[in-house]
Design an enzyme around this catalytic site. Sequence first.
Site, PDB file in Angstrom:
ATOM      1  N   THR A  49      -3.605   8.222   4.560  1.00  0.00           N
ATOM      2  CA  THR A  49      -3.629   9.755   4.820  1.00  0.00           C
ATOM      3  C   THR A  49      -4.887  10.406   4.320  1.00  0.00           C
ATOM      4  OG1 THR A  49      -1.419   9.792   4.967  1.00  0.00           O
ATOM      5  CG2 THR A  49      -2.100  11.796   4.952  1.00  0.00           C
ATOM      6  N   TYR A 136       2.087  -2.719   0.454  1.00  0.00           N
ATOM      7  CA  TYR A 136       2.025  -1.732   1.667  1.00  0.00           C
ATOM      8  C   TYR A 136       2.028  -2.475   2.918  1.00  0.00           C
ATOM      9  CZ  TYR A 136       0.766   2.449   4.520  1.00  0.00           C
ATOM     10  OH  TYR A 136       0.468   3.370   5.570  1.00  0.00           O
ATOM     11  N   LYS A 164       6.054  -0.371   0.089  1.00  0.00           N
ATOM     12  CA  LYS A 164       6.200   0.480   1.139  1.00  0.00           C
ATOM     13  C   LYS A 164       6.304  -0.160   2.431  1.00  0.00           C
ATOM     14  CE  LYS A 164       3.265   4.371   2.806  1.00  0.00           C
ATOM     15  NZ  LYS A 164       1.930   4.820   3.199  1.00  0.00           N
ATOM     16  N   ILE A 207       7.228   7.173   0.680  1.00  0.00           N
ATOM     17  CA  ILE A 207       5.699   7.722   0.474  1.00  0.00           C
ATOM     18  C   ILE A 207       5.346   8.660   1.808  1.00  0.00           C
ATOM     19  CG2 ILE A 207       3.299   7.136   0.470  1.00  0.00           C
ATOM     20  CD1 ILE A 207       3.938   4.789  -1.451  1.00  0.00           C
TER      21      ILE A 207
END
Length: 306
Positions: A49, A136, A164, A207
Amino acid sequence: MTAIDFRGVFPAMCTPFHQDGSIDFETLRNDAQRLESAGVDGLVPVGSTGESATLSHDEHIEVVEAVIDAVDDVPVIAGSGSNNTKEALELSQRSAEAGADALLLISPYYNKPEQQGFVDHYTTLADAVDLPQIVYNVPSRTGQNIEPDTAVELASHPNIRAYKAASGDMNQISEIIERTRDEDFAVLSGDDGMTLPVLSVGGTGCISVSANIEPERTCAMVGAALSGDFERARAIHHELGPLFRAMFVETNPIPVKEAMRIRGYGPAYLRSPLTRLSDEHLDHLRDVLATLETEDLEDEYAEAER
């Protein structure tokens, strides 16, 4: 090693840019303070992001340092992954030296390593950098899935403390939670629309992209679920549902940056090759944000136990 509780809401921060593409550090610091004041449990700069793929290594560290300097009392989890183990190691070491409290490590993308390659990659980083680290998994971006057996193996490393989950596969996510219950290991949702389902099977937080726009509501939803009040959590989940969907009508972070602009939190400029949100989605995003502004978060939601 730094102690960190991976429970709650950790916004995946945007990196604001000026029109010329340079980083808008004043807006970045203001945004970090806004989110901290809203009650989030930590901040995650320079992830997907945060447009990490278009930042130089020096810019990565400058963003991490700016966020650390801006906040008083929340941990900062630096995105420091790469498809190159040597590069990820350098970014992770520099992030640790800058004062990051933990690291978010996207799985090596484009290369499509085999499962042993994932184990070797993450073990190299965890052996070398004494910070809590989050594996992740987002196969839609990386092209390769971290299988449950691999995640469970990595969870045994003392520095690999969380995962994640952004695979979209609830069976897989549930299996990882089930098989790591005896470890000091957290599973965080990486997909806003699946945060509540992930929490329902033992996840510890998220997250979140949408938390940049609605941090109080996101915190209320996660707090309610973690305290066992799933009726309240469901109500907020459905209230936020249109926002969750609007944040991914185009590639993240295109929609969230436009939402930040509409709300007055920061500019919508992106670095090439990303482009501004198309007109066909802009009116709908405005409508979603306007509806959330007129529907005040009920007091009982705001008081959900954290």
